[in-house]
Enzyme design. Structure first.
Site, PDB file in Angstrom:
ATOM      1  N   GLY A   1       1.235  -1.587  -0.257  1.00 46.16           N
ATOM      2  CA  GLY A   1      -0.029  -0.222   0.231  1.00 46.16           C
ATOM      3  C   GLY A   1       1.271   0.927   0.193  1.00 46.16           C
ATOM      4  O   GLY A   1       0.153   2.369  -0.593  1.00 46.16           O
TER       5      GLY A   1
ATOM      6  N   GLU B   1       1.298   1.716  -3.973  1.00 46.77           N
ATOM      7  CA  GLU B   1       0.014   2.515  -4.209  1.00 46.77           C
ATOM      8  C   GLU B   1       0.143   4.404  -3.767  1.00 46.77           C
ATOM      9  O   GLU B   1      -0.536   4.059  -4.633  1.00 46.77           O
ATOM     10  CB  GLU B   1      -0.593   1.310  -3.759  1.00 46.77           C
ATOM     11  CG  GLU B   1      -0.685   0.002  -4.369  1.00 46.77           C
ATOM     12  CD  GLU B   1      -1.906  -1.004  -3.600  1.00 46.77           C
ATOM     13  OE1 GLU B   1      -1.869  -1.195  -2.445  1.00 46.77           O
ATOM     14  OE2 GLU B   1      -2.081  -1.290  -4.172  1.00 46.77           O
TER      15      GLU B   1
ATOM     16  N   GLU C   1       2.469  -8.278  -1.197  1.00 50.81           N
ATOM     17  CA  GLU C   1       0.954  -8.728  -1.125  1.00 50.81           C
ATOM     18  C   GLU C   1       1.322 -10.850  -1.091  1.00 50.81           C
ATOM     19  O   GLU C   1       0.449 -11.498  -0.576  1.00 50.81           O
ATOM     20  CB  GLU C   1       0.349  -7.918  -1.582  1.00 50.81           C
ATOM     21  CG  GLU C   1      -0.193  -6.343  -0.764  1.00 50.81           C
ATOM     22  CD  GLU C   1       0.725  -5.892  -1.796  1.00 50.81           C
ATOM     23  OE1 GLU C   1       1.797  -5.648  -2.973  1.00 50.81           O
ATOM     24  OE2 GLU C   1       0.122  -4.603  -2.036  1.00 50.81           O
TER      25      GLU C   1
HETATM   26  C1  LIG Z   1       9.333  -3.804   5.452  1.00 47.97           C
HETATM   27  C2  LIG Z   1      10.696  -4.729   6.001  1.00 47.97           C
HETATM   28  C3  LIG Z   1      10.868  -6.024   4.975  1.00 47.97           C
HETATM   29  C4  LIG Z   1      11.629  -4.379   7.091  1.00 47.97           C
HETATM   30  O1  LIG Z   1      12.024  -5.339   7.667  1.00 47.97           O
HETATM   31  P1  LIG Z   1      13.070  -5.019   8.739  1.00 47.97           P
HETATM   32  O2  LIG Z   1      13.940  -3.939   8.459  1.00 47.97           O
HETATM   33  O3  LIG Z   1      13.802  -6.294   8.823  1.00 47.97           O
HETATM   34  O4  LIG Z   1      12.058  -4.503   9.543  1.00 47.97           O
HETATM   35  P2  LIG Z   1      10.492  -4.900  10.585  1.00 47.97           P
HETATM   36  O5  LIG Z   1      11.422  -5.842  11.741  1.00 47.97           O
HETATM   37  O6  LIG Z   1      10.130  -6.466  10.219  1.00 47.97           O
HETATM   38  O7  LIG Z   1       9.250  -3.867  10.808  1.00 47.97           O
HETATM   39  C5  LIG Z   1       9.930  -2.793  11.637  1.00 47.97           C
HETATM   40  C6  LIG Z   1       8.782  -2.387  12.423  1.00 47.97           C
HETATM   41  O8  LIG Z   1       7.349  -2.925  11.220  1.00 47.97           O
HETATM   42  C7  LIG Z   1       5.955  -4.001  11.220  1.00 47.97           C
HETATM   43  N1  LIG Z   1       5.744  -3.683   9.783  1.00 47.97           N
HETATM   44  C8  LIG Z   1       6.590  -4.084   9.256  1.00 47.97           C
HETATM   45  N2  LIG Z   1       6.001  -3.846   8.365  1.00 47.97           N
HETATM   46  C9  LIG Z   1       4.834  -3.739   8.263  1.00 47.97           C
HETATM   47  C10 LIG Z   1       3.312  -3.949   8.123  1.00 47.97           C
HETATM   48  N3  LIG Z   1       2.851  -3.855   6.215  1.00 47.97           N
HETATM   49  N4  LIG Z   1       2.457  -4.453   8.738  1.00 47.97           N
HETATM   50  C11 LIG Z   1       1.913  -4.149   9.327  1.00 47.97           C
HETATM   51  N5  LIG Z   1       3.130  -3.922  10.246  1.00 47.97           N
HETATM   52  C12 LIG Z   1       4.860  -3.592   9.779  1.00 47.97           C
HETATM   53  C13 LIG Z   1       7.172  -4.581  11.977  1.00 47.97           C
HETATM   54  O9  LIG Z   1       6.339  -5.823  12.336  1.00 47.97           O
HETATM   55  C14 LIG Z   1       8.095  -4.001  13.673  1.00 47.97           C
HETATM   56  O10 LIG Z   1       7.135  -4.426  14.074  1.00 47.97           O
HETATM   57  P3  LIG Z   1       7.428  -4.634  15.493  1.00 47.97           P
HETATM   58  O11 LIG Z   1       6.673  -4.033  16.690  1.00 47.97           O
HETATM   59  O12 LIG Z   1       9.274  -4.232  15.956  1.00 47.97           O
HETATM   60  O13 LIG Z   1       7.604  -6.123  15.283  1.00 47.97           O
HETATM   61  C15 LIG Z   1       9.510  -5.812   6.689  1.00 47.97           C
HETATM   62  O14 LIG Z   1       9.220  -5.560   7.812  1.00 47.97           O
HETATM   63  C16 LIG Z   1       8.750  -6.532   5.708  1.00 47.97           C
HETATM   64  O15 LIG Z   1       8.475  -7.615   4.759  1.00 47.97           O
HETATM   65  N6  LIG Z   1       7.314  -5.423   6.004  1.00 47.97           N
HETATM   66  C17 LIG Z   1       5.943  -5.815   5.219  1.00 47.97           C
HETATM   67  C18 LIG Z   1       5.941  -5.372   3.837  1.00 47.97           C
HETATM   68  C19 LIG Z   1       4.499  -6.243   3.254  1.00 47.97           C
HETATM   69  O16 LIG Z   1       4.293  -7.117   2.972  1.00 47.97           O
HETATM   70  N7  LIG Z   1       3.573  -4.870   2.999  1.00 47.97           N
HETATM   71  C20 LIG Z   1       2.603  -5.067   2.193  1.00 47.97           C
HETATM   72  C21 LIG Z   1       1.479  -5.283   3.228  1.00 47.97           C
HETATM   73  S1  LIG Z   1      -0.359  -5.778   2.319  1.00 47.97           S
HETATM   74  C22 LIG Z   1      -0.806  -3.890   1.519  1.00 47.97           C
HETATM   75  O17 LIG Z   1       0.360  -3.457   1.880  1.00 47.97           O
HETATM   76  C23 LIG Z   1      -2.684  -4.491   0.926  1.00 47.97           C
HETATM   77  C24 LIG Z   1      -2.160  -3.361   0.156  1.00 47.97           C
HETATM   78  O18 LIG Z   1      -1.951  -3.769  -1.363  1.00 47.97           O
END
Ligand SMILES: CC(C)(COP(=O)(O)OP(=O)(O)OC[C@H]1O[C@@H](n2cnc3c(N)ncnc32)[C@H](O)[C@@H]1OP(=O)(O)O)[C@@H](O)C(=O)NCCC(=O)NCCSC(=O)CCO
Length: 257
Positions: free
Chosen positions: A108, A111, A131
């Site tokens: 998102g 997006e 996603e």
């Molecule tokens: C972006 C990534 C690769 C970063 O990884 P890293 O640097 O290791 O950091 P993290 O420890 O993973 O993240 C820090 C903290 O943020 C939270 N977080 C990250 N992304 C999200 C998210 N999309 N939703 C909710 N929370 C998120 C993560 O859980 C950590 O929180 P803590 O409380 O400290 O545990 C990596 O974070 C990653 O891959 N994120 C997800 C990316 C993704 O899949 N995006 C698509 C989402 S679905 C969508 O967008 C639908 C609309 O089309």
């Protein structure tokens, strides 16, 4: 505001996603606040250009996955429709919009950037629509806007593999307009916004409308929109100023009238 910060400086309306500890993940509250602050800036005459960016190391890592546990088919559909409507609204704003991509722009988050007119990214930024790795696919307009932005082959590759790409590769495939160092990102983005602020805001607004909606219409409708809008531009003081300035060999000063 709980999830976004805003400020107005020198004609620029800044909208800064502000959940840095969650990499600016977009929850329902943020969608609502994004819509509200964008609307405020659209109506504020002091704002000429709107820049979206993120606090911390991410632009946005996408929709808030922690909210997904509670969703069923109907509530997920509604969440996607809400996200999509907000992105549609941002795209439709009559002022130029820039996504200043300071880090991750995923799901998102990308997006949102795709709903902006321009994307300027830091070298360190990483972009993608991952996603598919969650067993879903982009739901805030990405399936349509990415194809239109970079073409079907690359868009399908990015969406179906979920791969993240570095900013330089994003620039090569036409996903971002410009890549700069993180240290100069703000300065370069402001410089780019400055170029837009020198133009007639009315001509920019008509042009944006013609490009966006003309290109989503049959060719004849798009061409008709272009010539009609061209005629409308001649009813403005800015057009008189632009033509006079050229003939008088001076720089035009547009007033948005
Ligand atoms: C972006 C990534 C690769 C970063 O990884 P890293 O640097 O290791 O950091 P993290 O420890 O993973 O993240 C820090 C903290 O943020 C939270 N977080 C990250 N992304 C999200 C998210 N999309 N939703 C909710 N929370 C998120 C993560 O859980 C950590 O929180 P803590 O409380 O400290 O545990 C990596 O974070 C990653 O891959 N994120 C997800 C990316 C993704 O899949 N995006 C698509 C989402 S679905 C969508 O967008 C639908 C609309 O089309």
């Amino acid at each position: 505001m709980e999830t976004v910060e805003t400020k107005i400086e020198n004609g620029i309306g800044w909208i800064i996603l502000n959940r840095p500890d969650k990499l600016n993940a977009i929850n329902l509250k943020m969608l609502e606040e994004l819509e509200e602050v964008t609307k405020n800036f659209e109506e504020n005459n002091d704002v000429k250009v709107i820049i979206f960016t993120g606090n911390g190391k991410a632009f946005s890592a996408g929709a808030d996955i922690s909210q997904f546990k509670e969703l069923n088919s109907i509530s997920a559909w509604n969440f996607a429709k809400k996200g999509r409507r907000v992105m549609d609204y941002i795209e439709s704003v009559s002022k130029p919009t820039i996504a200043m991509i300071n880090g991750y722009a995923l799901g998102g988050g990308l997006e949102l950037a795709l709903a902006c007119d321009f994307r300027i990214a830091a070298e360190e930024a990483s972009l993608g629509l991952p996603e598919i790795n969650l067993g879903i696919y982009p739901g805030f307009g990405g399936t349509q806007r990415l194809v239109r932005a970079i073409g079907k082959a690359k868009a399908m590759e990015l969406m179906m593999t979920g791969d993240k790409i570095p900013a330089k590769e994003a620039e090569r495939i036409g996903l971002v307009n410009k890549v700069v160092s993180l240290s100069s990102l703000k300065e370069e983005t402001i410089k780019f916004a400055g170029k837009l602020m020198e133009k007639s805001p009315i001509a920019l607004a008509i042009l944006k409308h013609v490009i966006l909606y003309g290109n989503d219409s049959p060719l004849l409708d798009g061409l008709n929109m272009e010539s009609l809008g061209w005629g409308v531009a001649f009813s403005t003081e800015d057009e008189k100023e632009g033509v006079n300035a050229f003939l008088e060999k001076r720089k035009a000063i547009f007033k948005g009238k």
